[in-house]
Scaffold this active site. Structure first.
Site, mmCIF file in Angstrom:
data_model
loop_
_atom_site.group_PDB
_atom_site.id
_atom_site.type_symbol
_atom_site.label_atom_id
_atom_site.label_comp_id
_atom_site.label_asym_id
_atom_site.label_seq_id
_atom_site.Cartn_x
_atom_site.Cartn_y
_atom_site.Cartn_z
ATOM 1 C CE LYS A 291 -7.183 96.965 -24.232
ATOM 2 N NZ LYS A 291 -7.233 97.831 -25.425
ATOM 3 C CE1 TYR B 295 -28.475 69.969 -18.830
ATOM 4 C CE2 TYR B 295 -26.305 71.007 -18.780
ATOM 5 C CZ TYR B 295 -27.527 70.716 -18.175
ATOM 6 O OH TYR B 295 -27.767 71.191 -16.917
HETATM 7 C C1 LIG Z 1 -6.013 97.722 -26.116
HETATM 8 C C2 LIG Z 1 -5.278 98.820 -26.755
HETATM 9 C C3 LIG Z 1 -3.900 98.693 -27.021
HETATM 10 C C4 LIG Z 1 -3.144 97.385 -26.850
HETATM 11 O O1 LIG Z 1 -3.414 96.582 -27.984
HETATM 12 P P1 LIG Z 1 -2.702 95.141 -28.177
HETATM 13 O O2 LIG Z 1 -3.132 94.723 -29.530
HETATM 14 O O3 LIG Z 1 -3.280 94.266 -27.116
HETATM 15 O O4 LIG Z 1 -1.261 95.360 -28.021
HETATM 16 C C5 LIG Z 1 -3.228 99.789 -27.500
HETATM 17 N N1 LIG Z 1 -3.873 100.957 -27.722
HETATM 18 C C6 LIG Z 1 -5.198 101.113 -27.508
HETATM 19 C C7 LIG Z 1 -5.842 102.424 -27.786
HETATM 20 C C8 LIG Z 1 -5.940 100.052 -27.027
HETATM 21 O O5 LIG Z 1 -7.252 100.198 -26.825
#
Ligand SMILES: *Cc1c(COP(=O)(O)O)cnc(C)c1O
Length: 385
Positions: free
Chosen positions: A47, A276
């Site tokens: 994601k 800045y």
């Molecule tokens: C993002 C997510 C993961 C992965 O989590 P990590 O801590 O990056 O391994 C797993 N399950 C769900 C539902 C998530 O939203």
């Protein structure tokens, strides 16, 4: 300045880029996979553009490395993977919004499901197309975000029985504190999940997939592996603020390196104000380099006057404010610096390393936010060896 940007095959036109090591990614994937029991599959969570690492290139490398599933937050992210040719199952962690059913159906995405109105919409769509849509039921066992409360599983599941074209093919939950130093809360979540699964089975549901663990969960709770685990952060080599300190941590490699090149180099006298707000004044005659990277690239402004970079085998401090497009570093103590030199803001160079976890700790955030925050205008360069 064209010579500054054309002498490396790895480097895109802009002299600021993120290098993504696909071998490191594959190594981390295999290392995590080896922590799982035989037969347990590993979902590569890609994601948010693979946590900033480039979703399509990473997913292809991970598919080649043996990823069984891909996890995305948004339906749109799943569509992007399908359109790039990914054929393994794609799970939408966020379920999807109303009106996204057609994309779910067309691209054969597997949604998390936790709302009856969305179930109704998917069922109607599946009927109209003479198809069956598989989904995984998301149970809230203690995170408090998405998911039906574990106490409502029975009532919710009874409602589901009227949807002839939907198949409850999996059950998942998400841990709130699997990285914690104590296990009480996760143990409670696991018990609630198991009770939910028992309830579903008693009602006659026969899910194929059982998953609870994120990176921290698969590291610290082997009893919660089910037959599928979902790893994101650890796969990208984020470790010290991701995995619990209770147990030995696997050896995982950082995957992203953020690099830039010096585009201005000058010697200024003692007493010169930089950047800045005039927040830094040189205490001595100084060699000052300007880098074409700023907070619009995801180098956080909070690093003003406290971050550091790697150049020619040494660390050099960020001085003055990080601005939108430019950052100033003091290279007085680094011999031989030249215009065009490559510097590293994240990752390894010349035997030194700046991990995302370190940058995060410095500005009181987590490594996830560092890597996902590298903005779209930074070209990603994927290296294969
Ligand atoms: C993002 C997510 C993961 C992965 O989590 P990590 O801590 O990056 O391994 C797993 N399950 C769900 C539902 C998530 O939203």
């Amino acid at each position: 300045m064209s010579e500054l940007v054309s002498d490396s095959p790895l480097q895109p036109k802009r002299p600021t880029w993120a290098e993504i090591s696909l071998p490191a990614l594959a190594h981390n994937f295999q290392t995590l996979k080896a922590l799982l029991a035989d037969g347990t599959q590993l979902m590569a969570v890609v994601k948010a553009n693979a946590y900033g690492h480039g979703a399509v290139a990473c997913a292809k490398a991970l598919e080649a490395a043996g990823a069984d599933w891909f996890g995305v937050a948004l339906v749109e992210e799943g569509v992007e993977l399908r359109e790039s040719g990914i054929s393994k199952p794609i799970f939408c962690l966020g379920g999807g919004w109303r009106t996204q059913g057609e994309l779910i159906l067309k691209h054969e995405l597997t949604p998390a499901l936790f709302r009856l109105d969305l179930a109704e919409e998917l069922d109607a769509l599946a009927k109209a197309n003479q198809r069956v849509i598989k989904f995984h039921l998301k149970v809230d066992t203690g995170m408090g975000r998405l998911g039906i409360p574990w106490t409502d599983v029975e009532a919710f599941a009874q409602q589901l029985q009227r949807f002839s074209q939907l198949r409850l093919d999996g059950v998942l939950t998400h841990f709130a504190a699997a990285d914690a130093a104590t296990s009480d809360y996760t143990d409670l979540q696991i018990a609630r999940y198991q009770a939910s699964v028992a309830t579903l089975r008693a009602l006659g549901f026969t899910p194929t997939w059982f998953h609870q663990a994120n990176s921290a969960g698969l590291h610290a709770y082997s009893q919660a592996q089910g037959n599928l685990a979902r790893a994101g952060a650890a796969m990208y080599g984020l470790v010290s603020d991701v995995l619990s300190p209770r147990l030995t941590r696997p050896e995982l490699q950082p995957v992203m390196s953020l690099r830039s090149r010096i585009v201005m180099l000058k010697t200024v006298p003692a007493g010169t104000s930089l950047g800045y707000g005039c927040t830094f004044t040189t205490p001595r005659e100084s060699r000052i380099a300007t880098l074409p990277i700023g907070y619009a690239d995801g180098l956080r402004r909070a690093h003003s006057n406290q971050g550091r970079i790697i150049i020619r085998g040494k660390f050099a401090p960020i001085v003055g404010r990080v601005s939108m497009d430019l950052t100033i570093v003091d290279v007085t103590d680094v011999p031989g610096v030249e215009l065009g030199d490559i510097v590293t803001l994240l990752g390894a160079q010349d035997g030194l390393c700046l991990r995302a976890e370190e940058l995060a700790a410095q500005i009181e955030t987590i490594s996830y936010e560092i890597v996902t925050g590298i903005s779209a205008r930074v070209p990603r360069v994927h290296i294969t060896a």
